[in-house]
Design a protein around this motif. Sequence first.
Motif, mmCIF file in Angstrom:
data_model
loop_
_atom_site.group_PDB
_atom_site.id
_atom_site.type_symbol
_atom_site.label_atom_id
_atom_site.label_comp_id
_atom_site.label_asym_id
_atom_site.label_seq_id
_atom_site.Cartn_x
_atom_site.Cartn_y
_atom_site.Cartn_z
ATOM 1 N N GLY A 37 4.653 -83.189 9.700
ATOM 2 C CA GLY A 37 5.244 -82.314 8.701
ATOM 3 C C GLY A 37 4.581 -80.955 8.768
ATOM 4 O O GLY A 37 3.542 -80.787 9.402
ATOM 5 N N ARG A 38 5.166 -80.000 8.073
ATOM 6 C CA ARG A 38 4.566 -78.673 8.065
ATOM 7 C C ARG A 38 3.321 -78.684 7.184
ATOM 8 O O ARG A 38 3.178 -79.537 6.314
ATOM 9 C CB ARG A 38 5.558 -77.618 7.619
ATOM 10 N N VAL A 39 2.424 -77.766 7.441
ATOM 11 C CA VAL A 39 1.226 -77.604 6.624
ATOM 12 C C VAL A 39 1.660 -76.868 5.361
ATOM 13 O O VAL A 39 2.190 -75.763 5.428
ATOM 14 C CB VAL A 39 0.127 -76.829 7.368
ATOM 15 N N VAL A 40 1.470 -77.519 4.217
ATOM 16 C CA VAL A 40 1.888 -76.959 2.937
ATOM 17 C C VAL A 40 0.663 -76.409 2.212
ATOM 18 O O VAL A 40 -0.272 -77.159 1.916
ATOM 19 C CB VAL A 40 2.580 -78.037 2.069
ATOM 20 N N PRO A 41 0.660 -75.099 1.923
ATOM 21 C CA PRO A 41 -0.473 -74.545 1.188
ATOM 22 C C PRO A 41 -0.394 -74.934 -0.289
ATOM 23 O O PRO A 41 0.688 -74.910 -0.880
ATOM 24 C CB PRO A 41 -0.306 -73.032 1.364
ATOM 25 N N THR A 42 -1.506 -75.344 -0.860
ATOM 26 C CA THR A 42 -1.607 -75.633 -2.291
ATOM 27 C C THR A 42 -2.876 -74.946 -2.797
ATOM 28 O O THR A 42 -3.767 -74.637 -1.998
ATOM 29 C CB THR A 42 -1.684 -77.142 -2.578
ATOM 30 N N VAL A 61 1.504 -93.616 8.142
ATOM 31 C CA VAL A 61 1.361 -92.318 7.481
ATOM 32 C C VAL A 61 -0.095 -91.880 7.618
ATOM 33 O O VAL A 61 -1.001 -92.639 7.274
ATOM 34 C CB VAL A 61 1.721 -92.387 5.980
ATOM 35 N N ALA A 62 -0.294 -90.673 8.128
ATOM 36 C CA ALA A 62 -1.641 -90.108 8.217
ATOM 37 C C ALA A 62 -1.617 -88.729 7.560
ATOM 38 O O ALA A 62 -0.577 -88.075 7.512
ATOM 39 C CB ALA A 62 -2.077 -89.988 9.671
ATOM 40 N N VAL A 63 -2.758 -88.321 7.057
ATOM 41 C CA VAL A 63 -2.891 -87.007 6.428
ATOM 42 C C VAL A 63 -4.072 -86.290 7.097
ATOM 43 O O VAL A 63 -5.193 -86.339 6.590
ATOM 44 C CB VAL A 63 -3.089 -87.130 4.898
ATOM 45 N N PRO A 64 -3.813 -85.645 8.242
ATOM 46 C CA PRO A 64 -4.913 -85.004 8.956
ATOM 47 C C PRO A 64 -5.435 -83.738 8.283
ATOM 48 O O PRO A 64 -6.572 -83.340 8.508
ATOM 49 C CB PRO A 64 -4.313 -84.685 10.328
ATOM 50 N N VAL A 65 -4.608 -83.104 7.449
ATOM 51 C CA VAL A 65 -5.016 -81.901 6.730
ATOM 52 C C VAL A 65 -4.841 -82.174 5.237
ATOM 53 O O VAL A 65 -3.756 -82.545 4.798
ATOM 54 C CB VAL A 65 -4.168 -80.679 7.143
ATOM 55 N N PHE A 66 -5.925 -82.019 4.490
ATOM 56 C CA PHE A 66 -5.886 -82.297 3.051
ATOM 57 C C PHE A 66 -6.921 -81.433 2.343
ATOM 58 O O PHE A 66 -7.863 -80.951 2.975
ATOM 59 C CB PHE A 66 -6.164 -83.780 2.776
ATOM 60 N N PRO A 67 -6.740 -81.212 1.032
ATOM 61 C CA PRO A 67 -7.687 -80.384 0.296
ATOM 62 C C PRO A 67 -9.083 -81.004 0.265
ATOM 63 O O PRO A 67 -9.261 -82.126 -0.195
ATOM 64 C CB PRO A 67 -7.100 -80.326 -1.118
ATOM 65 N N ASP A 68 -10.047 -80.258 0.792
ATOM 66 C CA ASP A 68 -11.426 -80.744 0.780
ATOM 67 C C ASP A 68 -12.417 -79.579 0.752
ATOM 68 O O ASP A 68 -13.533 -79.693 1.227
ATOM 69 C CB ASP A 68 -11.698 -81.653 1.984
ATOM 70 N N GLU A 107 2.308 -83.000 -4.814
ATOM 71 C CA GLU A 107 3.482 -82.190 -4.500
ATOM 72 C C GLU A 107 3.389 -81.638 -3.082
ATOM 73 O O GLU A 107 4.377 -81.643 -2.336
ATOM 74 C CB GLU A 107 3.637 -81.051 -5.505
ATOM 75 N N GLY A 108 2.225 -81.171 -2.678
ATOM 76 C CA GLY A 108 2.047 -80.708 -1.300
ATOM 77 C C GLY A 108 2.288 -81.837 -0.306
ATOM 78 O O GLY A 108 2.916 -81.637 0.743
ATOM 79 N N TYR A 109 1.788 -83.021 -0.632
ATOM 80 C CA TYR A 109 1.987 -84.208 0.208
ATOM 81 C C TYR A 109 3.483 -84.495 0.355
ATOM 82 O O TYR A 109 3.982 -84.684 1.459
ATOM 83 C CB TYR A 109 1.267 -85.401 -0.423
ATOM 84 N N ARG A 110 4.205 -84.520 -0.772
ATOM 85 C CA ARG A 110 5.645 -84.827 -0.723
ATOM 86 C C ARG A 110 6.412 -83.790 0.087
ATOM 87 O O ARG A 110 7.311 -84.145 0.857
ATOM 88 C CB ARG A 110 6.217 -84.910 -2.137
ATOM 89 N N ARG A 111 6.072 -82.519 -0.072
ATOM 90 C CA ARG A 111 6.778 -81.472 0.667
ATOM 91 C C ARG A 111 6.521 -81.586 2.166
ATOM 92 O O ARG A 111 7.437 -81.449 2.982
ATOM 93 C CB ARG A 111 6.385 -80.106 0.130
ATOM 94 N N SER A 112 5.275 -81.857 2.560
ATOM 95 C CA SER A 112 4.961 -82.026 3.977
ATOM 96 C C SER A 112 5.632 -83.289 4.526
ATOM 97 O O SER A 112 6.186 -83.276 5.627
ATOM 98 C CB SER A 112 3.449 -82.085 4.185
ATOM 99 N N LEU A 113 5.583 -84.363 3.748
ATOM 100 C CA LEU A 113 6.228 -85.610 4.157
ATOM 101 C C LEU A 113 7.727 -85.402 4.363
ATOM 102 O O LEU A 113 8.293 -85.850 5.368
ATOM 103 C CB LEU A 113 5.978 -86.704 3.120
ATOM 104 N N GLN A 114 8.367 -84.706 3.434
ATOM 105 C CA GLN A 114 9.807 -84.473 3.568
ATOM 106 C C GLN A 114 10.110 -83.667 4.814
ATOM 107 O O GLN A 114 11.091 -83.940 5.511
ATOM 108 C CB GLN A 114 10.366 -83.769 2.335
ATOM 109 N N SER A 115 9.266 -82.687 5.139
ATOM 110 C CA SER A 115 9.517 -81.907 6.357
ATOM 111 C C SER A 115 9.342 -82.768 7.612
ATOM 112 O O SER A 115 10.063 -82.589 8.593
ATOM 113 C CB SER A 115 8.640 -80.656 6.408
#
Length: 122
Positions: A37-42, A61-68, A107-115
């Motif tokens: 998915g696209r990288v969604v800025p939050t 499902v993997a989340v390689p980029v996340f808020p940290d 919300e960022g997760y859902r938007r990236s997942l949808q993309s």
Amino acid sequence: MRRAALWLLCTVAALVLVFSTRINPGAAAGGARTHAGRVVPTPPGPVQVVVTIDDGRITGVAVPVFPDSNAVSERISEAALPVLQRATLTAQSARVDAVSGATVTSEGYRRSLQSALDAAAR
């Protein structure tokens, strides 16, 4: 330390998904494919979801980029992302509920997942 461990776990999961799946756009239906998915800025930091789809079903499902970027964002990601990943596998769509206390990250997760799912549909 926990931030590094979570980052390493997500990175390894994403790499396993990418390297264990043969990505061949010309392949016949039924083969497992990985879609980023696209990288969604939050406000707390960017989110990116990578899905593996096999025979029309979300199988990974993997989340390689996340808020940290700080301890609070890291703690929220550690708690919320596994819940969102399980919900995605259950729902088989981006229609997953936000995790309480992690609304913006959800919300960022859902938007990236949808993309990622949109990319899979093309």
